[in-house]
Design an enzyme around this catalytic site. Structure first.
Site, PDB file in Angstrom:
ATOM      1  N   CYS A 114      48.411  -7.440  31.825  1.00  0.00           N
ATOM      2  CA  CYS A 114      48.362  -8.561  32.476  1.00  0.00           C
ATOM      3  C   CYS A 114      46.934  -8.962  33.015  1.00  0.00           C
ATOM      4  CB  CYS A 114      49.562  -8.845  33.561  1.00  0.00           C
ATOM      5  SG  CYS A 114      48.959 -10.252  34.827  1.00  0.00           S
TER       6      CYS A 114
ATOM      7  N   CYS B 272      56.491  -5.176  36.971  1.00  0.00           N
ATOM      8  CA  CYS B 272      55.035  -5.440  36.928  1.00  0.00           C
ATOM      9  C   CYS B 272      54.360  -4.604  37.988  1.00  0.00           C
ATOM     10  CB  CYS B 272      54.670  -6.845  36.650  1.00  0.00           C
ATOM     11  SG  CYS B 272      52.637  -6.868  36.830  1.00  0.00           S
TER      12      CYS B 272
ATOM     13  N   CYS C  33      38.986 -11.177  49.188  1.00  0.00           N
ATOM     14  CA  CYS C  33      40.342 -10.858  49.367  1.00  0.00           C
ATOM     15  C   CYS C  33      40.654 -10.619  50.944  1.00  0.00           C
ATOM     16  CB  CYS C  33      40.483  -9.354  48.625  1.00  0.00           C
ATOM     17  SG  CYS C  33      42.185  -8.782  48.733  1.00  0.00           S
TER      18      CYS C  33
ATOM     19  N   CYS D 226      56.788  -8.388  40.474  1.00  0.00           N
ATOM     20  CA  CYS D 226      55.512  -7.793  40.424  1.00  0.00           C
ATOM     21  C   CYS D 226      55.098  -7.262  41.896  1.00  0.00           C
ATOM     22  CB  CYS D 226      54.381  -8.960  40.150  1.00  0.00           C
ATOM     23  SG  CYS D 226      54.783  -9.901  38.672  1.00  0.00           S
TER      24      CYS D 226
ATOM     25  N   CYS E 262      42.187  -2.198  52.784  1.00  0.00           N
ATOM     26  CA  CYS E 262      41.624  -1.688  51.260  1.00  0.00           C
ATOM     27  C   CYS E 262      40.388  -1.249  51.398  1.00  0.00           C
ATOM     28  CB  CYS E 262      42.142  -2.650  50.315  1.00  0.00           C
ATOM     29  SG  CYS E 262      41.459  -2.268  48.758  1.00  0.00           S
TER      30      CYS E 262
ATOM     31  N   ARG F  27      48.956 -17.902  33.096  1.00  0.00           N
ATOM     32  CA  ARG F  27      49.812 -18.113  34.352  1.00  0.00           C
ATOM     33  C   ARG F  27      48.775 -18.839  35.469  1.00  0.00           C
ATOM     34  NH1 ARG F  27      51.156 -13.127  35.835  1.00  0.00           N
ATOM     35  NH2 ARG F  27      52.807 -13.350  34.644  1.00  0.00           N
TER      36      ARG F  27
ATOM     37  N   CYS G   5      35.923  -6.747  47.744  1.00  0.00           N
ATOM     38  CA  CYS G   5      36.183  -7.843  46.852  1.00  0.00           C
ATOM     39  C   CYS G   5      36.113  -9.149  47.900  1.00  0.00           C
ATOM     40  CB  CYS G   5      37.583  -7.764  46.147  1.00  0.00           C
ATOM     41  SG  CYS G   5      37.854  -6.333  45.245  1.00  0.00           S
TER      42      CYS G   5
HETATM   43  N1  SAM Z   1      44.236  -3.734  44.800  1.00  0.00           N
HETATM   44  C1  SAM Z   1      44.625  -4.116  43.441  1.00  0.00           C
HETATM   45  C2  SAM Z   1      43.511  -4.845  42.498  1.00  0.00           C
HETATM   46  O1  SAM Z   1      42.489  -5.283  42.912  1.00  0.00           O
HETATM   47  O2  SAM Z   1      43.578  -4.703  41.381  1.00  0.00           O
HETATM   48  C3  SAM Z   1      46.021  -5.099  43.372  1.00  0.00           C
HETATM   49  C4  SAM Z   1      45.999  -6.508  44.219  1.00  0.00           C
HETATM   50  S1  SAM Z   1      44.351  -7.864  44.128  1.00  0.00           S
HETATM   51  C5  SAM Z   1      45.016  -8.656  45.347  1.00  0.00           C
HETATM   52  C6  SAM Z   1      45.028  -8.779  42.785  1.00  0.00           C
HETATM   53  C7  SAM Z   1      44.411  -9.955  42.378  1.00  0.00           C
HETATM   54  O3  SAM Z   1      44.569 -10.829  43.117  1.00  0.00           O
HETATM   55  C8  SAM Z   1      42.808  -9.758  42.402  1.00  0.00           C
HETATM   56  O4  SAM Z   1      42.144  -8.990  41.128  1.00  0.00           O
HETATM   57  C9  SAM Z   1      42.363 -11.120  42.532  1.00  0.00           C
HETATM   58  O5  SAM Z   1      41.986 -11.608  41.090  1.00  0.00           O
HETATM   59  C10 SAM Z   1      43.540 -11.843  43.059  1.00  0.00           C
HETATM   60  N2  SAM Z   1      43.229 -12.255  44.466  1.00  0.00           N
HETATM   61  C11 SAM Z   1      43.285 -11.675  45.468  1.00  0.00           C
HETATM   62  N3  SAM Z   1      42.691 -12.411  46.805  1.00  0.00           N
HETATM   63  C12 SAM Z   1      42.507 -13.769  46.173  1.00  0.00           C
HETATM   64  C13 SAM Z   1      42.220 -15.117  46.728  1.00  0.00           C
HETATM   65  N4  SAM Z   1      42.160 -15.251  48.091  1.00  0.00           N
HETATM   66  N5  SAM Z   1      42.197 -16.116  45.824  1.00  0.00           N
HETATM   67  C14 SAM Z   1      42.650 -15.951  44.681  1.00  0.00           C
HETATM   68  N6  SAM Z   1      43.112 -14.728  43.874  1.00  0.00           N
HETATM   69  C15 SAM Z   1      42.999 -13.646  44.732  1.00  0.00           C
HETATM   70 FE1  SF4 Z   2      41.529  -4.194  47.299  1.00  0.00          FE
HETATM   71 FE2  SF4 Z   2      41.928  -6.913  47.452  1.00  0.00          FE
HETATM   72 FE3  SF4 Z   2      40.032  -5.763  46.178  1.00  0.00          FE
HETATM   73 FE4  SF4 Z   2      42.584  -5.594  45.318  1.00  0.00          FE
HETATM   74  S1  SF4 Z   2      41.408  -7.344  45.554  1.00  0.00           S
HETATM   75  S2  SF4 Z   2      40.989  -3.948  45.419  1.00  0.00           S
HETATM   76  S3  SF4 Z   2      43.446  -5.334  47.525  1.00  0.00           S
HETATM   77  S4  SF4 Z   2      39.927  -5.748  48.217  1.00  0.00           S
END
Ligand code: SAM
Ligand code: SF4
Ligand code: DTB
Length: 311
Positions: free
Chosen positions: A185, A125, A57, A94, A50, A257, A54
């Site tokens: 959501c 979802c 992530c 989802c 990606c 949730r 973030c």
């Molecule tokens: N890429 C898309 C986005 O960012 O909207 C969808 C997938 S993203 C992984 C969805 C959510 O998962 C993120 O917004 C975050 O809140 C949660 N998430 C991701 N990594 C995480 C982690 N290590 N611990 C807790 N929540 C996490």
């Molecule tokens: Fe990409 Fe992870 Fe950020 Fe979603 S949360 S935009 S998968 S880096």
């Protein structure tokens, strides 16, 4: 609609723990059938690489997390996974993709997945990142029930966690989803070095939306080796429960949730979260890429607590 103030939220958050829990549970009982829980299953339809940064992530291309990357799945594979989740008792499926946002040609494929999963009789979802308004409309036309897009943290703390897209970008996506008629959501993560005030500011953004999100995922950070938040200390469990309780009082009709991080929680802590008003979980041994409790463990927990799955 009632506008919640920081003062009111702080007053709630700082109540004696048992008073806050009692208040949250009474709000909960006035709005939901007692002792019930909603169950969703997650699948990662496109994993890793990606472009966003973030800090939490495992799927960001900016960090070396040892993740096995996967291109967009085939439609039939996704439908087979949905059937399996349905047979295991899940009512919502989802689908998550590690994109900044979908390209229109990818969105066409996701729309077909949504239509096929919906045909099974499951709620659908997706979470695909930033979404333009015509993309939200296309997903609605394909039969999408919910779109997940989190604000993740407070507007103030946000810049310390992600710099490749802004808080306002996220709000715009949520507005596009809302306008299309797809249910929203939207939630966040606790344990990313934020203060209690940040947690409340995050909940206030959600609670003060023109229409509150139908579903509010509260994730506990899963600290992933290789990400900037790998060594983050865990959030105090009672503060976690307090935040759930405040979410319940501020958003009485939303499904709250208890999302990522349950694998790292004791059964007793999860039970406190349910007491505080959490009434939904992700079910199945994987979240997107990280581990979730195995189904047998969750079924046993729900059984021991006398919680019934909502159909
Ligand atoms: N890429 C898309 C986005 O960012 O909207 C969808 C997938 S993203 C992984 C969805 C959510 O998962 C993120 O917004 C975050 O809140 C949660 N998430 C991701 N990594 C995480 C982690 N290590 N611990 C807790 N929540 C996490
Ligand atoms: Fe990409 Fe992870 Fe950020 Fe979603 S949360 S935009 S998968 S880096
Ligand atoms: C949400 O708030 N939590 C889910 C879902 N929305 C998409 C994702 C949690 C991801 C946890 C880390 C992983 O599995 O990679």
């Amino acid at each position: 609609m009632k506008i919640w103030t920081l003062e009111a939220a702080e007053k709630l958050y700082s109540k004696p723990f048992l008073d806050l829990l009692t208040e949250a549970q009474s709000v909960h009982r006035a709005n939901f059938p007692h002792n019930t829980i909603q169950i969703s299953t997650l699948i990662s339809i496109k994993t890793g690489s990606c472009p966003e940064n973030c800090s939490y992530c495992p799927q960001s291309a900016h960090y070396e997390t040892g993740l096995q990357k996967e291109p967009l799945m085939e439609i039939q594979e996704v439908v087979a996974a949905a059937k399996k989740a349905q047979a295991a008792g899940s009512t919502r499926f989802c689908m998550g993709a590690a994109w900044r946002g979908p390209r229109d040609q990818d969105l066409d494929v996701v729309c077909q997945m949504v239509t096929e999963v919906k045909k099974l009789g499951m709620e659908t979802c997706v979470t695909l990142g930033l979404l333009k308004d015509h993309q939200a409309d296309a997903l609605r036309d394909a039969g999408l029930d919910y779109y997940n897009h989190n604000i993740d943290t407070s507007p103030d703390h946000y810049g310390k966690i992600i710099t490749t897209r802004t808080f306002e970008d996220r709000i715009k996506t949520i507005e596009n989803v809302r306008k299309s008629g797809v249910k929203v959501c939207c939630g966040g993560i606790l344990g990313m070095g934020e203060t209690a005030k940040d947690r409340l500011e995050m909940l206030l953004v959600l609670a003060n939306m023109d229409e509150q999100p139908e579903s509010v995922p509260i994730n506990q950070l899963i600290a992933i080796p290789g990400t900037p938040l790998a060594d983050q200390t865990a959030v105090d469990p009672f503060d976690f429960v307090r935040t759930i309780a405040v979410a319940r009082v501020l958003m009485p009709k939303s499904y709250v949730r208890l999302s990522a991080g349950r694998e790292q929680m004791s059964d007793e802590l999860q039970a406190l979260c349910f007491m505080a008003g959490a009434n939904s979980i992700f079910y199945g041994e994987k979240l997107l890429t990280a581990d979730n409790p195995v189904p047998e463990k969750d079924l046993s927990l729900l059984n021991r607590l006398g919680l019934e799955r909502l159909q």
